[in-house]
Design a protein around this motif. Structure first.
Motif, PDB file in Angstrom:
ATOM      1  N   THR A  89       0.829  -1.212   0.000  1.00 47.16           N
ATOM      2  CA  THR A  89       0.000   0.000   0.000  1.00 47.16           C
ATOM      3  C   THR A  89       0.853   1.248   0.000  1.00 47.16           C
ATOM      4  OG1 THR A  89      -1.811  -1.123   1.143  1.00 47.16           O
ATOM      5  CG2 THR A  89      -1.777   1.275   1.257  1.00 47.16           C
ATOM      6  N   LEU A  90       1.864   1.305   0.873  1.00 46.68           N
ATOM      7  CA  LEU A  90       2.730   2.478   0.926  1.00 46.68           C
ATOM      8  C   LEU A  90       3.504   2.662  -0.364  1.00 46.68           C
ATOM      9  CD1 LEU A  90       4.176   2.269   4.567  1.00 46.68           C
ATOM     10  CD2 LEU A  90       2.489   3.907   3.696  1.00 46.68           C
ATOM     11  N   ASN A  91       3.941   1.575  -0.970  1.00 43.36           N
ATOM     12  CA  ASN A  91       4.702   1.683  -2.205  1.00 43.36           C
ATOM     13  C   ASN A  91       3.837   2.226  -3.343  1.00 43.36           C
ATOM     14  OD1 ASN A  91       7.256   1.332  -3.433  1.00 43.36           O
ATOM     15  ND2 ASN A  91       6.520  -0.497  -4.482  1.00 43.36           N
ATOM     16  N   THR A  92       2.574   1.796  -3.410  1.00 44.63           N
ATOM     17  CA  THR A  92       1.659   2.327  -4.429  1.00 44.63           C
ATOM     18  C   THR A  92       1.415   3.818  -4.224  1.00 44.63           C
ATOM     19  OG1 THR A  92       0.547   0.193  -4.706  1.00 44.63           O
ATOM     20  CG2 THR A  92      -0.669   2.154  -5.378  1.00 44.63           C
ATOM     21  N   LEU A  93       1.202   4.225  -2.971  1.00 44.70           N
ATOM     22  CA  LEU A  93       0.983   5.644  -2.678  1.00 44.70           C
ATOM     23  C   LEU A  93       2.227   6.466  -2.979  1.00 44.70           C
ATOM     24  CD1 LEU A  93      -0.987   5.299   0.676  1.00 44.70           C
ATOM     25  CD2 LEU A  93      -1.911   5.954  -1.552  1.00 44.70           C
ATOM     26  N   ARG A  94       3.396   5.897  -2.701  1.00 41.16           N
ATOM     27  CA  ARG A  94       4.639   6.588  -3.037  1.00 41.16           C
ATOM     28  C   ARG A  94       4.695   6.890  -4.533  1.00 41.16           C
ATOM     29  NH1 ARG A  94      10.766   4.120  -3.007  1.00 41.16           N
ATOM     30  NH2 ARG A  94       9.657   2.312  -3.847  1.00 41.16           N
ATOM     31  N   GLN A  95       4.387   5.902  -5.361  1.00 42.18           N
ATOM     32  CA  GLN A  95       4.443   6.093  -6.809  1.00 42.18           C
ATOM     33  C   GLN A  95       3.463   7.167  -7.269  1.00 42.18           C
ATOM     34  OE1 GLN A  95       3.770   2.120  -8.264  1.00 42.18           O
ATOM     35  NE2 GLN A  95       5.738   1.369  -7.516  1.00 42.18           N
ATOM     36  N   GLN A  96       2.281   7.210  -6.669  1.00 43.09           N
ATOM     37  CA  GLN A  96       1.291   8.230  -7.031  1.00 43.09           C
ATOM     38  C   GLN A  96       1.793   9.621  -6.649  1.00 43.09           C
ATOM     39  OE1 GLN A  96      -1.973   5.787  -5.012  1.00 43.09           O
ATOM     40  NE2 GLN A  96      -3.140   6.818  -6.609  1.00 43.09           N
ATOM     41  N   CYS A  97       2.407   9.729  -5.467  1.00 42.88           N
ATOM     42  CA  CYS A  97       2.924  11.028  -5.021  1.00 42.88           C
ATOM     43  C   CYS A  97       4.121  11.462  -5.856  1.00 42.88           C
ATOM     44  CB  CYS A  97       3.300  10.963  -3.542  1.00 42.88           C
ATOM     45  SG  CYS A  97       1.886  10.879  -2.427  1.00 42.88           S
ATOM     46  N   GLU A  98       4.955  10.510  -6.277  1.00 38.09           N
ATOM     47  CA  GLU A  98       6.097  10.854  -7.127  1.00 38.09           C
ATOM     48  C   GLU A  98       5.635  11.453  -8.445  1.00 38.09           C
ATOM     49  OE1 GLU A  98       9.591   7.719  -5.723  1.00 38.09           O
ATOM     50  OE2 GLU A  98       8.182   7.120  -7.295  1.00 38.09           O
ATOM     51  N   LEU A  99       4.583  10.902  -9.034  1.00 37.40           N
ATOM     52  CA  LEU A  99       4.055  11.437 -10.290  1.00 37.40           C
ATOM     53  C   LEU A  99       3.509  12.847 -10.103  1.00 37.40           C
ATOM     54  CD1 LEU A  99       2.217   8.292 -11.731  1.00 37.40           C
ATOM     55  CD2 LEU A  99       4.292   9.365 -12.630  1.00 37.40           C
ATOM     56  N   ALA A 100       2.791  13.058  -8.998  1.00 38.36           N
ATOM     57  CA  ALA A 100       2.193  14.376  -8.753  1.00 38.36           C
ATOM     58  C   ALA A 100       3.249  15.429  -8.437  1.00 38.36           C
ATOM     59  CB  ALA A 100       1.185  14.287  -7.610  1.00 38.36           C
ATOM     60  N   ALA A 101       4.271  15.039  -7.665  1.00 40.27           N
ATOM     61  CA  ALA A 101       5.273  15.998  -7.199  1.00 40.27           C
ATOM     62  C   ALA A 101       6.451  16.137  -8.141  1.00 40.27           C
ATOM     63  CB  ALA A 101       5.784  15.568  -5.823  1.00 40.27           C
ATOM     64  N   HIS A 102       6.547  15.247  -9.158  1.00 42.30           N
ATOM     65  CA  HIS A 102       7.689  15.239 -10.071  1.00 42.30           C
ATOM     66  C   HIS A 102       8.996  15.089  -9.298  1.00 42.30           C
ATOM     67  CE1 HIS A 102       4.860  16.384 -13.176  1.00 42.30           C
ATOM     68  NE2 HIS A 102       4.542  17.481 -12.515  1.00 42.30           N
ATOM     69  N   SER A 103       8.973  14.206  -8.302  1.00 46.32           N
ATOM     70  CA  SER A 103      10.137  13.970  -7.443  1.00 46.32           C
ATOM     71  C   SER A 103      10.180  12.493  -7.071  1.00 46.32           C
ATOM     72  CB  SER A 103      10.064  14.811  -6.166  1.00 46.32           C
ATOM     73  OG  SER A 103      10.153  16.192  -6.456  1.00 46.32           O
ATOM     74  N   SER A 104      11.360  12.037  -6.633  1.00 44.79           N
ATOM     75  CA  SER A 104      11.517  10.673  -6.145  1.00 44.79           C
ATOM     76  C   SER A 104      11.519  10.662  -4.621  1.00 44.79           C
ATOM     77  CB  SER A 104      12.830  10.068  -6.655  1.00 44.79           C
ATOM     78  OG  SER A 104      12.831   9.960  -8.059  1.00 44.79           O
TER      79      SER A 104
END
Length: 202
Positions: A89-104
């Motif tokens: 779950t956390l890994n999926t949310l991380r990927q969504q936030c990375e796309l929105a924030a344009h950051s890793s």
């Protein structure tokens, strides 16, 4: 004096330039049904603990529960948090936030506010291992809570209501010029989970 934010932010995802800072505010980043399910999973699955930190030379218990996940350890206020491996779950949310924030992001701090008396005091996310201009992506689930930013020099304030499924990203020089907090409230409040994704440099 706190600035009214209704004209500054709206429901469309866009970057907002503020004095000495940059914010992305998406009020409905996740649909309610999805946010409901995620809150339930996080409440059950994360390894919640109540930690103590050093504040003005004294050890104090933090007024909330926390959990640290990711690839790197993190140290602040005399507390070192060893990472627990990512959950799906956390890994999926991380990927969504990375796309929105344009950051890793390689780590996440999870906070569980059990009621209105649980809080986060004034602070900056500016530890050296976060880098020169850290990007912090904050996802909220559950009860809506006040989030206040205060400029260190001008004392200007912005206040946001972080609700269920919302995303706030702080970027640019924000952490060097602004403090932020989640104040206590005497009003009855249901639990709230907040995930703050970040990149920790080894």
């Amino acid at each position: 004096m706190e600035k009214e934010t209704s004209g500054l932010f709206d429901n469309s995802p866009q970057w907002i330039d503020i004095a000495d800072g940059r914010l992305l505010w998406v009020e409905h980043f996740l649909p309610q049904a999805e946010a409901d399910e995620i809150q339930s999973v996080l409440t059950r699955e994360l390894a919640w603990q109540q930690e103590s930190i050093t504040l003005f030379g004294k050890r104090v218990i933090q007024p909330r529960l926390q959990a640290w996940y990711g690839d790197q350890s993190y140290t602040y206020s005399g507390l070192t948090m060893a990472p627990t491996p990512w959950t799906p779950t956390l890994n999926t949310l991380r990927q969504q936030c990375e796309l929105a924030a344009h950051s890793s992001f390689n780590s996440v701090l999870a906070n569980l506010y059990r009621d209105g008396q649980d809080s986060m005091g004034w602070h900056q996310d500016n530890e050296p291992e976060l880098g020169h201009q850290p990007v912090i992506a904050s996802l909220s689930f559950g009860e809506t809570r006040r989030f206040v930013l205060k400029h260190l020099h001008s004392k200007e304030k912005f206040e946001l209501l972080l609700g269920h499924g919302s995303l706030l990203v702080m970027a640019g020089p924000t952490q060097h010029y602004w403090q932020h907090c989640v104040p206590k409230t005497a009003k009855p409040r249901e639990p709230r989970i907040n995930l703050t994704f970040r990149y920790i440099y080894p």
